[in-house]
Design a protein around this motif. Structure first.
Motif, mmCIF file in Angstrom:
data_model
loop_
_atom_site.group_PDB
_atom_site.id
_atom_site.type_symbol
_atom_site.label_atom_id
_atom_site.label_comp_id
_atom_site.label_asym_id
_atom_site.label_seq_id
_atom_site.Cartn_x
_atom_site.Cartn_y
_atom_site.Cartn_z
ATOM 1 N N SER A 88 0.813 -1.215 0.000
ATOM 2 C CA SER A 88 0.000 0.000 0.000
ATOM 3 C C SER A 88 0.846 1.264 0.000
ATOM 4 C CB SER A 88 -0.941 0.011 1.215
ATOM 5 O OG SER A 88 -0.211 0.080 2.425
ATOM 6 N N THR A 90 -3.700 0.976 -4.149
ATOM 7 C CA THR A 90 -3.691 2.386 -3.768
ATOM 8 C C THR A 90 -3.134 3.256 -4.897
ATOM 9 O OG1 THR A 90 -1.479 2.209 -2.813
ATOM 10 C CG2 THR A 90 -3.350 1.782 -1.337
ATOM 11 N N LYS A 91 -3.329 4.544 -4.783
ATOM 12 C CA LYS A 91 -2.751 5.470 -5.756
ATOM 13 C C LYS A 91 -1.229 5.378 -5.740
ATOM 14 C CE LYS A 91 -6.574 8.790 -5.630
ATOM 15 N NZ LYS A 91 -7.005 10.178 -5.278
ATOM 16 N N ASP A 127 -4.909 -2.991 -0.727
ATOM 17 C CA ASP A 127 -5.607 -1.764 -1.098
ATOM 18 C C ASP A 127 -6.332 -1.154 0.096
ATOM 19 O OD1 ASP A 127 -6.789 0.315 -2.385
ATOM 20 O OD2 ASP A 127 -7.869 -0.900 -3.855
ATOM 21 N N THR A 128 -5.716 -0.135 0.688
ATOM 22 C CA THR A 128 -6.357 0.591 1.791
ATOM 23 C C THR A 128 -7.317 1.660 1.283
ATOM 24 O OG1 THR A 128 -4.463 2.106 1.894
ATOM 25 C CG2 THR A 128 -4.420 0.185 3.351
ATOM 26 N N GLU A 129 -7.495 1.725 -0.044
ATOM 27 C CA GLU A 129 -8.437 2.661 -0.664
ATOM 28 C C GLU A 129 -9.492 1.887 -1.459
ATOM 29 O OE1 GLU A 129 -5.713 4.939 -2.985
ATOM 30 O OE2 GLU A 129 -4.552 5.587 -1.238
ATOM 31 N N THR A 136 -12.672 0.189 -3.085
ATOM 32 C CA THR A 136 -14.055 0.572 -3.374
ATOM 33 C C THR A 136 -14.770 -0.607 -4.036
ATOM 34 O OG1 THR A 136 -13.559 1.390 -5.600
ATOM 35 C CG2 THR A 136 -13.348 2.961 -3.775
#
Length: 269
Positions: free
Chosen positions: A54, A100-101, A130-132, A134
Motif C-alpha cells: 500500500s 492504492t494510488k 488496497d487501503t483505498e 471501493t
C-alpha cells in the motif's frame, strides 16, 4: 530459541519484516533502534522487506524516519518491487492496477503501462494491498477476470496488523474475488523467495550471513526457508508459538520480540 544465540554472531545482513515485527501502525516496538545500531556497529546492514504494497519506499522512509529509525529508499524492498520485476518481463499491453494510488504510481514510474479504469487492451489485473478499496474496483476486477486476463497479486497475506487488531489484506480480497469468479492470482511476495533474493543481491553479503526476521510463519519464515537463509520468528505480531505445529514450518530462532533478540545477543559474550 531453537539455536544458540552465539550462532547469530555470524549474521551481518538482517532482513526485517515491518508490520507486527518492528512496529504496529505508528508504534515502534522496544529494542528496535538498539538492534539496528548493533547491526551497523558490527559492520552489517539492515533492510526492510515487506509484503505490504500500500506504500512505496519513499512513504516507508518517511514513516520510519518519523519513528527515529535511520533509513533511505535503498533500505527497502517490497512485494511491489518484486512484482514490478516480474511484470517487466511479461510485456503486457495494459495492466489494470487494483490498489492504492501510491501502488499505481510506483508501477507507472517503473515504466509499466498501467491504468486504474476499465479500457480496451487490458491483458493483466495486478492487485496489491488496497487501503483505498471501493466496490467499483471489485466490480472492475470481476469483469476483467471473467474475460480471462492474467491475474497477479503482490502478496497472499489474509490480514494486516493494526493497533485495534487486524484488517483484510490482499489475500482476503483475492478470496472475495475467487468466490465471485473462481480465479486465483499468481502471488509474488513472501513466501516466494524472489523478494528475499533480490534484497540480498542489492548487498555485498552472502546467504550464510543473512537472517530474515518476521512475525508470520507462512510468509516471512517460509520465505526465508525458501530462499535458503536463516530465520527468526518473533511473537510480537500475528503469529503464535502454536502456529509452528499448525503450519509445520520451523524457524531457526524463536523470540518474543525484537528487544529479546537484542538482549540475547548483547548478553551472549
Amino acid at each position: 530459541m531453537t539455536k544458540t544465540t552465539k550462532s547469530l554472531k555470524s549474521k551481518k545482513l538482517y532482513l526485517f519484516d515491518m508490520d507486527g515485527t518492528i512496529y504496529i501502525d505508528n508504534n515502534l516496538f522496544d529494542g528496535v533502534t538498539e538492534l539496528l545500531d548493533y547491526i551497523i556497529n558490527i559492520g552489517g546492514r539492515y533492510m526492510f522487506i515487506t509484503n505490504n504494497s500500500s506504500k512505496n519506499a519513499t512513504d516507508y522512509v518517511k514513516k520510519l524516519n518519523n519513528m527515529g529509525i535511520k533509513a533511505e529508499t535503498e533500505d527497502f524492498f517490497t512485494s511491489t518491487d518484486a512484482t514490478i520485476s516480474f511484470l517487466l518481463k511479461k510485456h503486457y499491453k495494459k495492466i489494470y492496477t487494483f490498489g492504492t494510488k501510491s501502488f499505481t504510481k510506483q508501477l507507472h514510474n517503473a515504466g509499466l503501462p498501467v491504468t486504474d479504469t476499465l479500457c480496451d487492451n487490458i491483458d493483466c489485473l495486478c492487485m496489491g494491498f488496497d487501503t483505498e478499496l471501493t466496490f467499483k474496483k471489485l466490480e472492475d476486477a470481476c469483469i476483467l477476470l471473467n474475460k480471462g486476463v492474467d491475474y497477479i497479486a503482490t502478496n497472499p497475506d489474509p490480514i494486516c496488523p493494526v493497533w485495534y487488531g487486524y484488517v483484510p489484506d490482499c489475500g482476503s480480497i483475492s478470496q472475495i474475488l475467487f468466490n465471485a469468479t473462481k480465479r486465483n492470482p499468481k502471488f509474488i511476495g513472501k513466501p516466494e523467495p524472489e523478494i528475499i533474493n533480490e534484497a540480498i543481491n542489492k548487498t555485498k553479503f552472502t546467504k550464510e550471513e543473512t537472517v530474515v526476521i518476521g512475525d508470520r510463519l507462512y510468509t516471512d519464515i517460509a520465505g526465508g526457508l525458501n530462499a535458503g537463509v536463516s530465520t527468526i520468528y518473533v511473537l510480537s505480531g500475528e503469529g503464535t508459538i502454536n502456529d509452528i505445529e499448525k503450519y509445520n514450518i520451523h524457524p531457526d530462532y524463536i523470540f518474543e520480540n525484537i528487544k529479546q533478540i537484542y538482549d540475547s545477543i548483547k548478553g551472549d559474550h
